[in-house]
Scaffold this motif. Structure first.
Motif, PDB file in Angstrom:
ATOM      1  N   THR A   1       2.396  11.025  -7.832  1.00  0.00           N
ATOM      2  CA  THR A   1       3.128  11.506  -9.011  1.00  0.00           C
ATOM      3  C   THR A   1       2.973  10.969 -10.409  1.00  0.00           C
ATOM      4  O   THR A   1       3.311  11.394 -11.399  1.00  0.00           O
ATOM      5  CB  THR A   1       4.616  11.456  -8.808  1.00  0.00           C
ATOM      6  OG1 THR A   1       4.945  10.239  -8.626  1.00  0.00           O
ATOM      7  CG2 THR A   1       5.018  12.377  -7.641  1.00  0.00           C
ATOM      8  N   LEU A   2       2.127   9.665 -10.540  1.00  0.00           N
ATOM      9  CA  LEU A   2       1.907   8.913 -11.642  1.00  0.00           C
ATOM     10  C   LEU A   2       0.179   8.738 -11.931  1.00  0.00           C
ATOM     11  O   LEU A   2      -0.175   8.763 -10.877  1.00  0.00           O
ATOM     12  CB  LEU A   2       2.466   7.591 -11.476  1.00  0.00           C
ATOM     13  CG  LEU A   2       4.048   7.688 -11.407  1.00  0.00           C
ATOM     14  CD1 LEU A   2       4.578   6.306 -11.052  1.00  0.00           C
ATOM     15  CD2 LEU A   2       4.754   7.956 -12.554  1.00  0.00           C
ATOM     16  N   ARG A   3      -0.020   8.740 -12.753  1.00  0.00           N
ATOM     17  CA  ARG A   3      -1.332   8.654 -13.227  1.00  0.00           C
ATOM     18  C   ARG A   3      -1.796   7.343 -14.110  1.00  0.00           C
ATOM     19  O   ARG A   3      -0.784   6.757 -14.684  1.00  0.00           O
ATOM     20  CB  ARG A   3      -1.977   9.842 -14.421  1.00  0.00           C
ATOM     21  CG  ARG A   3      -1.905  11.252 -13.632  1.00  0.00           C
ATOM     22  CD  ARG A   3      -2.321  12.266 -14.452  1.00  0.00           C
ATOM     23  NE  ARG A   3      -1.651  12.280 -15.786  1.00  0.00           N
ATOM     24  CZ  ARG A   3      -2.103  13.427 -16.811  1.00  0.00           C
ATOM     25  NH1 ARG A   3      -2.920  14.186 -16.657  1.00  0.00           N
ATOM     26  NH2 ARG A   3      -1.304  13.061 -17.799  1.00  0.00           N
ATOM     27  N   HIS A   4      -2.888   6.898 -14.072  1.00  0.00           N
ATOM     28  CA  HIS A   4      -3.285   5.629 -14.844  1.00  0.00           C
ATOM     29  C   HIS A   4      -2.694   4.428 -14.325  1.00  0.00           C
ATOM     30  O   HIS A   4      -2.364   3.623 -15.171  1.00  0.00           O
ATOM     31  CB  HIS A   4      -3.108   5.787 -16.293  1.00  0.00           C
ATOM     32  CG  HIS A   4      -3.754   7.183 -16.807  1.00  0.00           C
ATOM     33  ND1 HIS A   4      -5.097   7.524 -16.711  1.00  0.00           N
ATOM     34  CD2 HIS A   4      -3.100   8.282 -17.398  1.00  0.00           C
ATOM     35  CE1 HIS A   4      -5.431   8.637 -17.282  1.00  0.00           C
ATOM     36  NE2 HIS A   4      -4.227   9.131 -17.648  1.00  0.00           N
ATOM     37  N   LEU A   5      -2.396   4.125 -12.988  1.00  0.00           N
ATOM     38  CA  LEU A   5      -1.942   3.138 -12.392  1.00  0.00           C
ATOM     39  C   LEU A   5      -3.197   2.204 -12.546  1.00  0.00           C
ATOM     40  O   LEU A   5      -4.155   2.280 -12.482  1.00  0.00           O
ATOM     41  CB  LEU A   5      -1.441   3.391 -10.767  1.00  0.00           C
ATOM     42  CG  LEU A   5      -0.448   4.177 -10.553  1.00  0.00           C
ATOM     43  CD1 LEU A   5      -0.427   4.369  -8.919  1.00  0.00           C
ATOM     44  CD2 LEU A   5       0.976   3.831 -10.990  1.00  0.00           C
ATOM     45  N   ALA A   6      -2.729   0.724 -13.329  1.00  0.00           N
ATOM     46  CA  ALA A   6      -3.794  -0.172 -13.407  1.00  0.00           C
ATOM     47  C   ALA A   6      -3.669  -1.401 -12.644  1.00  0.00           C
ATOM     48  O   ALA A   6      -4.704  -1.692 -12.487  1.00  0.00           O
ATOM     49  CB  ALA A   6      -3.621  -0.324 -15.142  1.00  0.00           C
ATOM     50  N   TRP A   7      -2.411  -1.783 -12.598  1.00  0.00           N
ATOM     51  CA  TRP A   7      -2.173  -3.104 -11.856  1.00  0.00           C
ATOM     52  C   TRP A   7      -0.924  -3.054 -11.169  1.00  0.00           C
ATOM     53  O   TRP A   7       0.001  -2.576 -11.485  1.00  0.00           O
ATOM     54  CB  TRP A   7      -2.489  -4.461 -12.877  1.00  0.00           C
ATOM     55  CG  TRP A   7      -1.492  -4.262 -14.085  1.00  0.00           C
ATOM     56  CD1 TRP A   7      -1.905  -3.649 -15.251  1.00  0.00           C
ATOM     57  CD2 TRP A   7      -0.180  -4.600 -14.016  1.00  0.00           C
ATOM     58  NE1 TRP A   7      -0.646  -3.693 -16.119  1.00  0.00           N
ATOM     59  CE2 TRP A   7       0.205  -4.338 -15.532  1.00  0.00           C
ATOM     60  CE3 TRP A   7       0.845  -5.333 -13.472  1.00  0.00           C
ATOM     61  CZ2 TRP A   7       1.565  -4.582 -16.045  1.00  0.00           C
ATOM     62  CZ3 TRP A   7       2.058  -5.554 -13.877  1.00  0.00           C
ATOM     63  CH2 TRP A   7       2.256  -5.328 -15.154  1.00  0.00           C
TER      64      TRP A   7
ATOM     65  N   LYS B   1       0.779  -1.301  -0.173  1.00  0.00           N
ATOM     66  CA  LYS B   1      -0.067  -0.052   0.019  1.00  0.00           C
ATOM     67  C   LYS B   1       0.655   1.396  -0.089  1.00  0.00           C
ATOM     68  O   LYS B   1       0.674   2.371  -0.677  1.00  0.00           O
ATOM     69  CB  LYS B   1      -1.060  -0.051   1.240  1.00  0.00           C
ATOM     70  CG  LYS B   1      -2.101  -1.030   1.044  1.00  0.00           C
ATOM     71  CD  LYS B   1      -2.786  -1.213   2.583  1.00  0.00           C
ATOM     72  CE  LYS B   1      -3.948  -2.059   2.410  1.00  0.00           C
ATOM     73  NZ  LYS B   1      -4.951  -2.029   3.633  1.00  0.00           N
ATOM     74  N   ASN B   2       2.125   1.292   0.647  1.00  0.00           N
ATOM     75  CA  ASN B   2       2.768   2.483   0.700  1.00  0.00           C
ATOM     76  C   ASN B   2       3.467   2.585  -0.505  1.00  0.00           C
ATOM     77  O   ASN B   2       3.408   4.016  -0.992  1.00  0.00           O
ATOM     78  CB  ASN B   2       3.909   2.269   1.863  1.00  0.00           C
ATOM     79  CG  ASN B   2       3.431   2.340   3.337  1.00  0.00           C
ATOM     80  OD1 ASN B   2       2.341   2.796   3.523  1.00  0.00           O
ATOM     81  ND2 ASN B   2       4.115   1.910   4.074  1.00  0.00           N
ATOM     82  N   ALA B   3       3.850   1.567  -1.171  1.00  0.00           N
ATOM     83  CA  ALA B   3       4.439   1.924  -2.575  1.00  0.00           C
ATOM     84  C   ALA B   3       3.270   2.276  -3.590  1.00  0.00           C
ATOM     85  O   ALA B   3       3.700   3.408  -4.183  1.00  0.00           O
ATOM     86  CB  ALA B   3       4.878   0.408  -3.127  1.00  0.00           C
ATOM     87  N   ILE B   4       2.245   1.759  -3.555  1.00  0.00           N
ATOM     88  CA  ILE B   4       1.143   2.389  -4.593  1.00  0.00           C
ATOM     89  C   ILE B   4       0.621   3.610  -4.198  1.00  0.00           C
ATOM     90  O   ILE B   4       0.501   4.534  -5.004  1.00  0.00           O
ATOM     91  CB  ILE B   4       0.281   1.169  -4.378  1.00  0.00           C
ATOM     92  CG1 ILE B   4       0.458  -0.146  -5.076  1.00  0.00           C
ATOM     93  CG2 ILE B   4      -1.251   1.753  -5.227  1.00  0.00           C
ATOM     94  CD1 ILE B   4       0.965  -0.247  -6.396  1.00  0.00           C
ATOM     95  N   ASN B   5       0.457   3.891  -2.678  1.00  0.00           N
ATOM     96  CA  ASN B   5      -0.056   5.161  -2.505  1.00  0.00           C
ATOM     97  C   ASN B   5       1.164   6.321  -2.860  1.00  0.00           C
ATOM     98  O   ASN B   5       0.552   7.368  -3.388  1.00  0.00           O
ATOM     99  CB  ASN B   5      -0.061   5.350  -1.132  1.00  0.00           C
ATOM    100  CG  ASN B   5      -1.265   4.714  -0.348  1.00  0.00           C
ATOM    101  OD1 ASN B   5      -2.411   4.397  -1.499  1.00  0.00           O
ATOM    102  ND2 ASN B   5      -1.613   4.327   0.710  1.00  0.00           N
TER     103      ASN B   5
END
Length: 71
Positions: free
Chosen positions: A33-39, A24-28
């Motif tokens: 700063t990044l858009r459209h994280l998908a998987w 969760k920390n990495a994804i959050n």
């Protein structure tokens, strides 16, 4: 079904609480700063031991980012 194209990046997250928190920390953080994280895919799990106890957890992730214009 739409066809999507993804860019793949690698992240490493850490937590003193759990493997799940490290993910969760990495994804959050990446989502700030990044858009459209998908998987994501966990590729490696490891930890650090201090005084015979788990001090922190660390996970390596592959993250797929959907390229813009690929709505």
């Amino acid at each position: 079904m739409s066809e999507h194209v993804y860019k793949q990046i690698e992240l490493v997250g850490s937590s003193t609480e759990s493997i799940e928190d490290a993910i969760k920390n990495a994804i959050n953080r990446a989502s700030q700063t990044l858009r459209h994280l998908a998987w994501f895919e966990v590729t490696e799990t490891r930890g650090h031991i201090e005084d015979g106890k788990v001090a922190h957890y660390q996970v390596s992730l592959k993250v797929g980012i959907r390229l813009e214009g690929d709505e």
